[in-house]
Design a protein around this motif. Sequence first.
Motif, short mmCIF file in Angstrom:
data_model
loop_
_atom_site.label_atom_id
_atom_site.label_comp_id
_atom_site.label_asym_id
_atom_site.label_seq_id
_atom_site.Cartn_x
_atom_site.Cartn_y
_atom_site.Cartn_z
N LYS A 1 -23.29 41.83 14.05
CA LYS A 1 -22.46 41.81 15.25
C LYS A 1 -21.19 42.60 15.00
O LYS A 1 -20.58 42.51 13.94
CB LYS A 1 -22.10 40.37 15.63
CG LYS A 1 -23.22 39.65 16.30
CD LYS A 1 -22.71 38.31 16.83
CE LYS A 1 -23.79 37.64 17.64
NZ LYS A 1 -23.30 36.43 18.28
N LEU A 2 -20.80 43.36 16.00
CA LEU A 2 -19.58 44.16 15.89
C LEU A 2 -18.44 43.42 16.60
O LEU A 2 -17.76 43.95 17.46
CB LEU A 2 -19.80 45.55 16.51
CG LEU A 2 -20.93 46.36 15.88
CD1 LEU A 2 -21.05 47.70 16.57
CD2 LEU A 2 -20.71 46.55 14.39
N ASP A 3 -18.24 42.16 16.18
CA ASP A 3 -17.25 41.33 16.86
C ASP A 3 -15.89 41.33 16.16
O ASP A 3 -14.98 40.62 16.57
CB ASP A 3 -17.77 39.90 17.01
CG ASP A 3 -18.22 39.29 15.70
OD1 ASP A 3 -18.11 39.97 14.66
OD2 ASP A 3 -18.68 38.15 15.71
N ASP A 4 -15.76 42.13 15.10
CA ASP A 4 -14.43 42.27 14.50
C ASP A 4 -14.23 43.73 14.09
O ASP A 4 -15.17 44.50 13.97
CB ASP A 4 -14.23 41.31 13.31
CG ASP A 4 -15.18 41.57 12.16
OD1 ASP A 4 -15.39 42.74 11.79
OD2 ASP A 4 -15.72 40.59 11.61
N VAL A 5 -12.99 44.09 13.91
CA VAL A 5 -12.62 45.48 13.64
C VAL A 5 -13.26 45.98 12.34
O VAL A 5 -13.72 47.12 12.26
CB VAL A 5 -11.08 45.64 13.61
CG1 VAL A 5 -10.68 47.03 13.17
CG2 VAL A 5 -10.50 45.32 14.98
N GLU A 6 -13.33 45.14 11.33
CA GLU A 6 -13.89 45.56 10.04
C GLU A 6 -15.35 45.97 10.17
O GLU A 6 -15.76 47.04 9.70
CB GLU A 6 -13.74 44.43 9.01
CG GLU A 6 -14.25 44.81 7.63
CD GLU A 6 -14.11 43.68 6.63
OE1 GLU A 6 -14.84 43.71 5.64
OE2 GLU A 6 -13.27 42.77 6.84
N ASN A 7 -16.17 45.15 10.84
CA ASN A 7 -17.59 45.49 11.03
C ASN A 7 -17.75 46.72 11.91
O ASN A 7 -18.61 47.57 11.66
CB ASN A 7 -18.35 44.31 11.63
CG ASN A 7 -18.64 43.23 10.62
OD1 ASN A 7 -18.64 43.48 9.42
ND2 ASN A 7 -18.87 42.02 11.10
N LEU A 8 -16.94 46.83 12.96
CA LEU A 8 -17.01 47.99 13.84
C LEU A 8 -16.67 49.27 13.08
O LEU A 8 -17.38 50.27 13.18
CB LEU A 8 -16.05 47.81 15.03
CG LEU A 8 -15.95 49.00 15.99
CD1 LEU A 8 -17.30 49.27 16.63
CD2 LEU A 8 -14.89 48.74 17.04
N CYS A 9 -15.61 49.25 12.28
CA CYS A 9 -15.22 50.44 11.51
C CYS A 9 -16.28 50.81 10.48
O CYS A 9 -16.60 51.99 10.30
CB CYS A 9 -13.87 50.20 10.81
SG CYS A 9 -12.48 50.17 11.97
N ARG A 10 -16.85 49.82 9.81
CA ARG A 10 -17.89 50.08 8.81
C ARG A 10 -19.11 50.75 9.48
O ARG A 10 -19.65 51.73 8.99
CB ARG A 10 -18.31 48.79 8.12
CG ARG A 10 -19.26 49.03 6.96
CD ARG A 10 -19.63 47.75 6.19
NE ARG A 10 -18.43 47.04 5.75
CZ ARG A 10 -18.14 45.79 6.12
NH1 ARG A 10 -18.93 45.12 6.92
NH2 ARG A 10 -17.05 45.21 5.68
#
Length: 170
Positions: free
Chosen positions: A139-148
């Motif tokens: 899930k891309l529910d936080d900035v860290e996962n989205l950026c990765r």
Amino acid sequence: HYVASIAVQSNGGNQTITLPFQVTAMPKLDVSDTKLNFGKVQYGQSPTQQIRVRNGGAGSLSVTLYPGSRWLQVSPKTLTLTRQAQQLVDVQLISRDLALRGDHKTTLQIDGGGDGAGAVQIEATIQGPASLSNAPSVKLDDVENLCRWCDDHWSDGVALLRSGEMLAVA
């Protein structure tokens, strides 16, 4: 069946030798097209065109077809053709197996063993809306996962932006 005579002359005498023989005709691979152009294909479609494969000789011809890319399928992949026999082969473009829109080319190789070979150039232009072929597994529910995820897939995004299929919105 044929018969040939060979005359042998020598200082020891002359003699004629008669030899029967048979000429065996060979199979010969003939392919109807050297190029297939699917034109503009909407992403998600799987159009089919046909080529004709023929034994233009005699005897039995075994043929194997090798698609040059995973986005191309042929049916049947192997043929056995008797004297002067022909068969249609379906050539199907699977647009979902192409990650990028735009122009694509590949070669369908046709192998008749020692009795010939052929090649068909395949072309298509894939159009349509972008779809994420690299969908996130988390899930891309936080900035860290989205950026990765963006760091790992930036080249796909750049290609879509350059093609005009994706627009940057501020």
